[in-house]
Design a protein around this motif. Structure first.
Motif, PDB file in Angstrom:
ATOM      1  N   GLU A   1      -1.259 -15.319  20.460  1.00  0.00           N
ATOM      2  CA  GLU A   1      -2.287 -14.716  19.618  1.00  0.00           C
ATOM      3  C   GLU A   1      -3.006 -13.588  20.347  1.00  0.00           C
ATOM      4  OE1 GLU A   1      -6.409 -16.281  17.885  1.00  0.00           O
ATOM      5  OE2 GLU A   1      -4.674 -17.388  17.145  1.00  0.00           O
ATOM      6  N   LEU A   2      -3.171 -13.741  21.653  1.00  0.00           N
ATOM      7  CA  LEU A   2      -3.788 -12.677  22.439  1.00  0.00           C
ATOM      8  C   LEU A   2      -2.930 -11.417  22.402  1.00  0.00           C
ATOM      9  CD1 LEU A   2      -5.963 -11.677  24.355  1.00  0.00           C
ATOM     10  CD2 LEU A   2      -4.700 -12.710  26.247  1.00  0.00           C
ATOM     11  N   GLY A   3      -1.616 -11.605  22.489  1.00  0.00           N
ATOM     12  CA  GLY A   3      -0.729 -10.458  22.343  1.00  0.00           C
ATOM     13  C   GLY A   3      -0.863  -9.821  20.976  1.00  0.00           C
ATOM     14  N   LYS A   4      -1.086 -10.644  19.945  1.00  0.00           N
ATOM     15  CA  LYS A   4      -1.279 -10.126  18.590  1.00  0.00           C
ATOM     16  C   LYS A   4      -2.540  -9.278  18.511  1.00  0.00           C
ATOM     17  CE  LYS A   4      -2.576 -11.727  13.965  1.00  0.00           C
ATOM     18  NZ  LYS A   4      -2.925 -12.918  13.143  1.00  0.00           N
ATOM     19  N   VAL A   5      -3.616  -9.708  19.157  1.00  0.00           N
ATOM     20  CA  VAL A   5      -4.865  -8.935  19.170  1.00  0.00           C
ATOM     21  C   VAL A   5      -4.605  -7.530  19.697  1.00  0.00           C
ATOM     22  CG1 VAL A   5      -7.154  -8.745  20.214  1.00  0.00           C
ATOM     23  CG2 VAL A   5      -6.380 -10.941  19.331  1.00  0.00           C
ATOM     24  N   LYS A   6      -3.883  -7.455  20.789  1.00  0.00           N
ATOM     25  CA  LYS A   6      -3.601  -6.147  21.390  1.00  0.00           C
ATOM     26  C   LYS A   6      -2.765  -5.274  20.465  1.00  0.00           C
ATOM     27  CE  LYS A   6      -1.955  -4.087  25.729  1.00  0.00           C
ATOM     28  NZ  LYS A   6      -0.882  -3.220  25.211  1.00  0.00           N
ATOM     29  N   ARG A   7      -1.744  -5.869  19.846  1.00  0.00           N
ATOM     30  CA  ARG A   7      -0.888  -5.085  18.944  1.00  0.00           C
ATOM     31  C   ARG A   7      -1.660  -4.572  17.736  1.00  0.00           C
ATOM     32  NH1 ARG A   7       2.424  -9.511  19.967  1.00  0.00           N
ATOM     33  NH2 ARG A   7       2.042 -10.341  17.869  1.00  0.00           N
ATOM     34  N   VAL A   8      -2.539  -5.401  17.176  1.00  0.00           N
ATOM     35  CA  VAL A   8      -3.312  -5.000  15.995  1.00  0.00           C
ATOM     36  C   VAL A   8      -4.301  -3.903  16.346  1.00  0.00           C
ATOM     37  CG1 VAL A   8      -5.051  -5.806  14.355  1.00  0.00           C
ATOM     38  CG2 VAL A   8      -3.026  -7.187  14.775  1.00  0.00           C
ATOM     39  N   VAL A   9      -4.959  -4.035  17.482  1.00  0.00           N
ATOM     40  CA  VAL A   9      -5.930  -3.021  17.902  1.00  0.00           C
ATOM     41  C   VAL A   9      -5.262  -1.670  18.079  1.00  0.00           C
ATOM     42  CG1 VAL A   9      -7.343  -2.296  19.867  1.00  0.00           C
ATOM     43  CG2 VAL A   9      -7.611  -4.588  18.932  1.00  0.00           C
ATOM     44  N   GLU A  10      -4.047  -1.667  18.604  1.00  0.00           N
ATOM     45  CA  GLU A  10      -3.370  -0.395  18.883  1.00  0.00           C
ATOM     46  C   GLU A  10      -2.962   0.355  17.623  1.00  0.00           C
ATOM     47  OE1 GLU A  10      -0.329  -1.826  21.532  1.00  0.00           O
ATOM     48  OE2 GLU A  10      -1.432  -1.087  23.294  1.00  0.00           O
ATOM     49  N   LYS A  11      -3.129  -0.276  16.444  1.00  0.00           N
ATOM     50  CA  LYS A  11      -2.914   0.461  15.198  1.00  0.00           C
ATOM     51  C   LYS A  11      -4.059   1.435  14.938  1.00  0.00           C
ATOM     52  CE  LYS A  11      -0.200  -3.227  13.024  1.00  0.00           C
ATOM     53  NZ  LYS A  11      -0.093  -4.177  11.880  1.00  0.00           N
ATOM     54  N   GLN A  12      -5.204   1.202  15.564  1.00  0.00           N
ATOM     55  CA  GLN A  12      -6.354   2.088  15.413  1.00  0.00           C
ATOM     56  C   GLN A  12      -6.479   3.062  16.580  1.00  0.00           C
ATOM     57  OE1 GLN A  12      -8.812   2.655  13.141  1.00  0.00           O
ATOM     58  NE2 GLN A  12      -7.751   1.339  11.679  1.00  0.00           N
ATOM     59  N   ALA A  13      -6.307   2.550  17.791  1.00  0.00           N
ATOM     60  CA  ALA A  13      -6.440   3.381  18.987  1.00  0.00           C
ATOM     61  C   ALA A  13      -5.728   2.677  20.128  1.00  0.00           C
ATOM     62  CB  ALA A  13      -7.920   3.611  19.334  1.00  0.00           C
ATOM     63  N   PRO A  14      -5.218   3.432  21.081  1.00  0.00           N
ATOM     64  CA  PRO A  14      -4.534   2.790  22.212  1.00  0.00           C
ATOM     65  C   PRO A  14      -5.504   1.971  23.057  1.00  0.00           C
ATOM     66  CG  PRO A  14      -4.806   5.137  22.606  1.00  0.00           C
ATOM     67  CD  PRO A  14      -5.206   4.908  21.186  1.00  0.00           C
ATOM     68  N   VAL A  15      -5.007   0.856  23.601  1.00  0.00           N
ATOM     69  CA  VAL A  15      -5.812   0.046  24.512  1.00  0.00           C
ATOM     70  C   VAL A  15      -5.723   0.676  25.896  1.00  0.00           C
ATOM     71  CG1 VAL A  15      -6.068  -2.210  25.594  1.00  0.00           C
ATOM     72  CG2 VAL A  15      -5.481  -2.052  23.173  1.00  0.00           C
ATOM     73  N   ASP A  16      -6.848   1.124  26.409  1.00  0.00           N
ATOM     74  CA  ASP A  16      -6.867   1.829  27.680  1.00  0.00           C
ATOM     75  C   ASP A  16      -6.976   0.893  28.877  1.00  0.00           C
ATOM     76  OD1 ASP A  16      -7.048   4.654  26.614  1.00  0.00           O
ATOM     77  OD2 ASP A  16      -8.810   3.783  25.667  1.00  0.00           O
ATOM     78  N   GLU A  17      -7.603  -0.252  28.677  1.00  0.00           N
ATOM     79  CA  GLU A  17      -7.855  -1.143  29.809  1.00  0.00           C
ATOM     80  C   GLU A  17      -7.798  -2.594  29.338  1.00  0.00           C
ATOM     81  OE1 GLU A  17      -7.991  -0.956  33.533  1.00  0.00           O
ATOM     82  OE2 GLU A  17      -9.627   0.470  33.193  1.00  0.00           O
ATOM     83  N   VAL A  18      -7.084  -3.427  30.089  1.00  0.00           N
ATOM     84  CA  VAL A  18      -7.092  -4.876  29.869  1.00  0.00           C
ATOM     85  C   VAL A  18      -7.608  -5.503  31.148  1.00  0.00           C
ATOM     86  CG1 VAL A  18      -5.765  -6.935  29.332  1.00  0.00           C
ATOM     87  CG2 VAL A  18      -5.152  -4.763  28.260  1.00  0.00           C
ATOM     88  N   LEU A  19      -8.850  -5.949  31.116  1.00  0.00           N
ATOM     89  CA  LEU A  19      -9.491  -6.515  32.299  1.00  0.00           C
ATOM     90  C   LEU A  19      -9.385  -8.034  32.258  1.00  0.00           C
ATOM     91  CD1 LEU A  19     -12.714  -4.304  32.480  1.00  0.00           C
ATOM     92  CD2 LEU A  19     -10.629  -4.075  33.844  1.00  0.00           C
ATOM     93  N   LEU A  20      -8.752  -8.597  33.266  1.00  0.00           N
ATOM     94  CA  LEU A  20      -8.621 -10.045  33.387  1.00  0.00           C
ATOM     95  C   LEU A  20      -9.752 -10.576  34.260  1.00  0.00           C
ATOM     96  CD1 LEU A  20      -7.141 -12.756  33.122  1.00  0.00           C
ATOM     97  CD2 LEU A  20      -5.689 -12.056  35.044  1.00  0.00           C
TER      98      LEU A  20
END
Length: 438
Positions: A342-361
């Protein structure tokens, strides 16, 4: 005269009977219910480095319908919803029906309504915003906290290196100290090998030289050439999008709020996305952080789809032309495959609006090897671009920094050194090693 063997056998039989009697009495007492004593219910227990600059920021580049249920009685004369005779019986057709009786009703009386003056509309007072500590030189202000919890590591190593001639036993002790500091077997072996080579080639003879050499080797192991800028600045007319990920309890939501304070302090506009819709009060906690610095928040109802909330947050950020959108994701358990997907899904859905620039763990530095396991799994699900290590001021041994960078191949970018709202600082290898050595 009674034979001896009969006496022994009689004694054994008597002992067995006594034991059986005692056991029977104990069991009977346990089964007995004492009506004179009140059982007490269990009561709930009470819950019981130097950096010259500030933060380095960079740009980021249909539906089925159910059939109606047929009632078992075909001809029903009663009104639906009212009971009949029996479970599903019809009302007999020859039953006596009540007659209608005309009743005179009194004339309605008009209520008297007194005019109440409308209260004067007063504008709600603006929320009072926090005063944010300057971002410049935070590591200098926070260095003492880290040093107090790490000095034993430095003293032990320096004591071994400055003790005189180093034999095989001494080098094994040095490697053990590195292992106990959570540097890991591979990193510890590399550091020891590098130290041995350089001490011989450079002819190190005293403790001061040994300390200088140890410092150089530790900084080198942290790869100071890694890019540690946080990509939180807008790019090509779109806001920077940062996903903050990690398991519950690591300080993920708190880190999101603290990072928002850093950006606002540098004059940036920030929008927060509360995509952690499963943990109770997570959205309220993030909203509190936002209200203290004037950052808007996009949230959904409890249990809502996290990807939908993240999508709405980024969309609103794009429309409002903010500088950065910080999305606080749900605290995924790294052992739950469905939640990680589901976390991977969040990233894919967000990138439909704008690229994800940073994933901070976000990792809790006190968890040691468990934190490293989390890092591995998160790195497989989303492309982690940076690590935030929290709670380095407590019982953390510090060596987890070396292991995480080696395992993921991504830099530690931020560190948390306290519970204060401004206790978030940029990670600098040299300053970190100085604090470790004391």
């Amino acid at each position: 005269m009674i034979p001896t063997n009969l006496i022994v056998i009689g004694a054994v039989v008597l002992a067995v009977l006594l034991v059986a009697l005692v056991v029977g009495l104990v069991l009977a007492r346990r089964r007995r219910i004492d009506m004179t004593r009140k059982e007490e219910l269990d009561k709930p227990k009470a819950g019981g480095y130097q950096a010259g600059g500030g933060f380095n920021l960079s740009t980021g580049g249909g539906t089925a319908t159910a059939e109606p249920v047929k009632h078992p009685v075909e001809e029903r004369t009663e009104v639906d919803g009212q009971p009949g005779v029996g479970d599903d019986a019809s009302v007999p057709r020859d039953s006596v029906r009540p007659t209608l009786v005309d009743v005179d009703l009194p004339e309605p009386v008009e209520p008297v309504v007194e005019a109440v003056p409308e209260p004067s509309a007063k504008p709600e007072p603006e929320p009072e915003l926090d005063e944010i500590a300057p971002t410049e030189g935070r590591m200098e202000r926070l260095r003492g906290r880290l040093a107090r919890s790490q000095t034993m590591f430095g003293k032990s190593l320096l004591g071994l290196l400055g003790a005189g001639d180093l034999d095989e036993d001494s080098w094994e002790e040095i490697e053990d100290q590195l292992l106990m500091a959570d540097l890991g077997a591979a990193t510890s072996a590399e550091i020891v090998a590098s130290l041995r080579t350089k001490i011989v080639s450079q002819g190190v003879r005293d403790a001061a030289q040994a300390r200088t050499l140890l410092r150089e080797v530790l900084i080198e192991a942290l790869h100071p050439d890694m890019e540690r800028a946080v990509r939180a600045l807008p790019n090509d007319g779109k806001p920077a999008v940062l996903l903050v990920v990690g398991v519950n309890g690591t300080g993920k939501t708190t880190t999101t709020g603290k990072l928002a304070r850093v950006l606002v302090a540098d004059g940036r506009t920030v929008l927060l996305g509360a995509a952690d819709t499963f943990r109770a009060a997570a959205a309220e906690q993030l909203a509190t952080w936002g209200s203290r610095v004037g950052a808007d928040i996009v949230r959904g109802r409890e249990g809502a789809d996290p990807a939908a909330v993240a999508f709405d947050a980024v969309k609103q950020g794009v429309d409002a032309k903010v500088d950065a959108v910080l999305v606080d994701t749900a605290g995924r358990l790294h052992t739950k495959t469905g939640l990680m997907d589901e976390l991977g899904k969040v990233k894919r859905v967000v990138e439909k609006q704008a690229p994800v620039d940073e994933v901070l763990l976000v990792l809790d530095a006190t968890t040691g090897q468990n934190g490293l396991t989390q890092a591995r799994v998160f790195g497989e699900v989303v492309d982690v671009t940076g690590v935030v290590l929290t709670k380095l001021d407590g019982t953390a041994k510090g060596g987890i920094v070396f292991q995480v960078q080696r395992e993921l191949g991504v830099p530690v970018k931020l560190v948390g050194l306290g519970e204060g709202p401004d206790d978030l600082a940029p990670f600098e290898p040299a300053a970190f090693v100085d604090a470790l050595l004391g």
